[in-house]
Scaffold this active site. Structure first.
Site, short mmCIF file in Angstrom:
data_model
loop_
_atom_site.label_atom_id
_atom_site.label_comp_id
_atom_site.label_asym_id
_atom_site.label_seq_id
_atom_site.Cartn_x
_atom_site.Cartn_y
_atom_site.Cartn_z
CB CYS A 1 -15.77 56.94 -4.85
SG CYS A 1 -17.29 57.42 -5.68
NE ARG B 1 -10.55 51.88 9.83
CZ ARG B 1 -11.63 52.16 10.58
NH1 ARG B 1 -12.14 51.24 11.38
NH2 ARG B 1 -12.18 53.37 10.52
CD GLU C 1 -18.58 53.64 -4.30
OE1 GLU C 1 -17.78 54.60 -4.22
OE2 GLU C 1 -19.76 53.77 -4.67
N GLY D 1 -17.89 53.89 1.60
CA GLY D 1 -16.92 54.43 2.55
C GLY D 1 -15.58 53.74 2.43
CB SER D 2 -12.74 53.62 4.78
OG SER D 2 -13.24 52.94 5.93
#
Length: 525
Positions: free
Chosen positions: A280, A221, A242, A218-219
């Site tokens: 991604c 953050r 990741e 994911g992100s």
């Protein structure tokens, strides 16, 4: 199609307790039975493909065919690949050193080493691959092959699909003789009220002392936050995150001359905008020779304009991704030295209540000098159909710039001719790219990750949280959920089956015989 909400999740405490209870059972399960369970899961997904694909399309907006059907097949193949890993047993890395009274400088005891399962694994499902990186995805397959039970934190972007896949796989595992609780689902949104997004359940599980490892896609953050949670526990655990990538692609003059403007533009646009760029490995930056865009009356530039403009509007996965993409797009468009090639756009759904956001691709151009001078507003990943053309003066300049532009990428690409590949500047560029990327590919585009033993899907931080030492695709992914243990002078009765003299599991083993050390390093034959 039914719109019934998923069943309420069990309490986090109950989920963790079930996972802990089943962990020793799975750890002691023979490789052949683990393999049978994974194969059964693959077959069950294929058998229910029509229903599952329809649910996935409704929840994500991704195309049923070929996108989601292809992804479901990829997911089944992953399960079968890891069934072979389990069956083969070489991932256990069993090693036996026979007791050797003549070992130098002191006698050697009987030593037996292997990799053992870590225990319950928490998998945070991804939004953009509702099959391949979700409930039955590669992380789940690798953990089960390692002999670890899995708890999946459902993604709010596809909750009904998550519940459906969970039931399909749990039934298949049970039918193959494995514990049904080898796979559990947690964190379905709305389980504790209309305002519950499931995030609290995922964090609570990550903090639970019974969870032994976690994986995330994911992100940056969200991934950094979860990594910090995993590291701050009383007993820190491995966290494999990741976090994204810009996936630069460098094009040489020779490679551009060896193709047509139309072919190059079509292939580039297909890779950059497929699934609305929500991949991604989307090529966020493509570095082309200076002057190439405007040469021959702007033939290449015109071909790129046509290719990107022809891509139809596509729905983004969910409002969070849409908000992030819109912000990144605005920042890129406002960056110094950036010129618009294809503006694209972002719009809210016309129905006024679904929260759906639709987008068309954006393509911009800049120079290598401008990119070097820019800050994160231009250089960071834009998770959506936006790509940046960067005009470079030569591969030597790109090689020198790579350490300043990129810290960690999942992929880096190079389009080059065989003749150019023999030159020192290209060799230097390949070396520079290999230092910052987990996969370096030639004369192709980064989207489309082969599910195969040698695949590397992970790179130095910030592509992944573990500095790119592991992968989330390919058979090496299983090692994330194992740890080594050595047994010294252990009675046969207490040894794991893989290390016993009778070898009931039949796994590959490396054996160091007594007396062999006297000839270590000698040239044979």
């Amino acid at each position: 199609m039914s719109t019934t909400s998923p069943a309420p999740r069990p309490a986090v405490e109950e989920v963790a307790a079930r996972a802990a209870a089943v962990a020793p059972v799975l750890a002691a399960t023979a490789p052949a039975q683990l393999a049978a369970g994974l194969r059964a899961a693959a077959a069950a997904l294929r058998a229910d493909a029509d229903r599952l694909v329809a649910t996935a399309a409704e929840e994500t907006g991704l195309a049923p065919a070929p996108r989601l059907r292809g992804e479901l097949e990829r997911t089944a193949v992953q399960l079968e690949m890891f069934s072979q890993v389990a069956l083969d047993g070489s991932h256990l890395d069993a090693r036996i050193d026979e007791a050797d009274p003549g070992f130098r400088p002191v006698p050697r005891p009987d030593l037996r080493r292997m990799l053992v399962p870590l225990g319950p694994v928490l998998v945070f499902a991804a939004s953009n691959f509702p099959f391949a990186f979700s409930v039955a995805g590669g992380d789940t397959a690798a953990a089960l092959a390692a002999g670890c039970p899995v708890v999946v934190k459902a993604h709010p972007g596809h909750p009904r699909l998550s519940a459906a896949v969970t039931e399909v796989v749990r039934a298949a595992l049970e039918g193959a003789g494995l514990p049904r609780d080898a796979l559990q689902l947690a964190g379905l949104p709305g389980a504790e009220g209309p305002d519950d997004d499931g995030v609290a359940a995922g964090v609570a599980l990550l903090r639970d002392e019974r969870i032994a490892a976690a994986s995330f896609t994911g992100s940056q953050r969200a991934g950094r936050h979860l990594a910090d949670v995993a590291a701050s526990r009383r007993r820190p655990i491995p966290f494999y995150g990741e976090l994204g990538s810009t996936n630069p692609v460098v094009v040489t003059p020779g490679a551009l001359a060896a193709t047509t403007a139309e072919a190059f533009a079509t292939a580039y646009a297909t890779s950059a905008t497929g699934s609305a760029g929500q991949l991604c490995t989307q090529p966020g930056f493509v570095l082309v020779p200076a002057g190439a865009l405007d040469a021959d009356g702007g033939e290449l530039l015109a071909a790129l304009e046509r290719a990107f403009s022809a891509v139809p509007e596509h729905r983004l996965l969910h409002p969070g991704i849409a908000a992030g993409y819109a912000a990144r797009r605005e920042a890129v468009l406002a960056s110094a030295g950036v010129d618009v090639v294809v503006a694209g756009g972002v719009r809210d759904s016309d129905d006024g209540g679904s929260g759906q956001v639709w987008t068309t691709p954006t393509l911009v151009r800049t120079t290598l000098d401008a990119l070097l001078a820019a800050g994160p507003e231009l250089r960071e990943e834009a998770f959506g159909p936006l790509s940046v053309l960067v005009e470079h003066p030569g591969v030597d300049a790109v090689a020198a710039a790579v350490p300043h532009l990129y810290e960690g990428e999942l992929t880096a690409g190079l389009h080059v001719t065989p003749e150019e590949a023999q030159t020192a500047p290209v060799a230097a560029l390949v070396a520079a790219l290999s230092r910052v990327a987990g996969r370096v590919l030639f004369n192709g585009w980064p989207t489309g990750v082969s599910v195969t033993p040698a695949m590397q899907h992970g790179g130095p931080y910030p592509a992944t949280t573990d500095a790119g030492r592991t992968t989330s695709v390919g058979t090496a992914a299983v090692t994330r959920f194992l740890r080594p243990v050595t047994f010294q002078d252990a009675p046969q009765a207490v040894l794991p089956p893989a290390l016993r003299d009778d070898d009931p599991w039949g796994v590959p083993r490396t054996v160091s015989r007594a007396g062999e050390s006297a000839g270590w390093g000698a040239v044979q034959g």
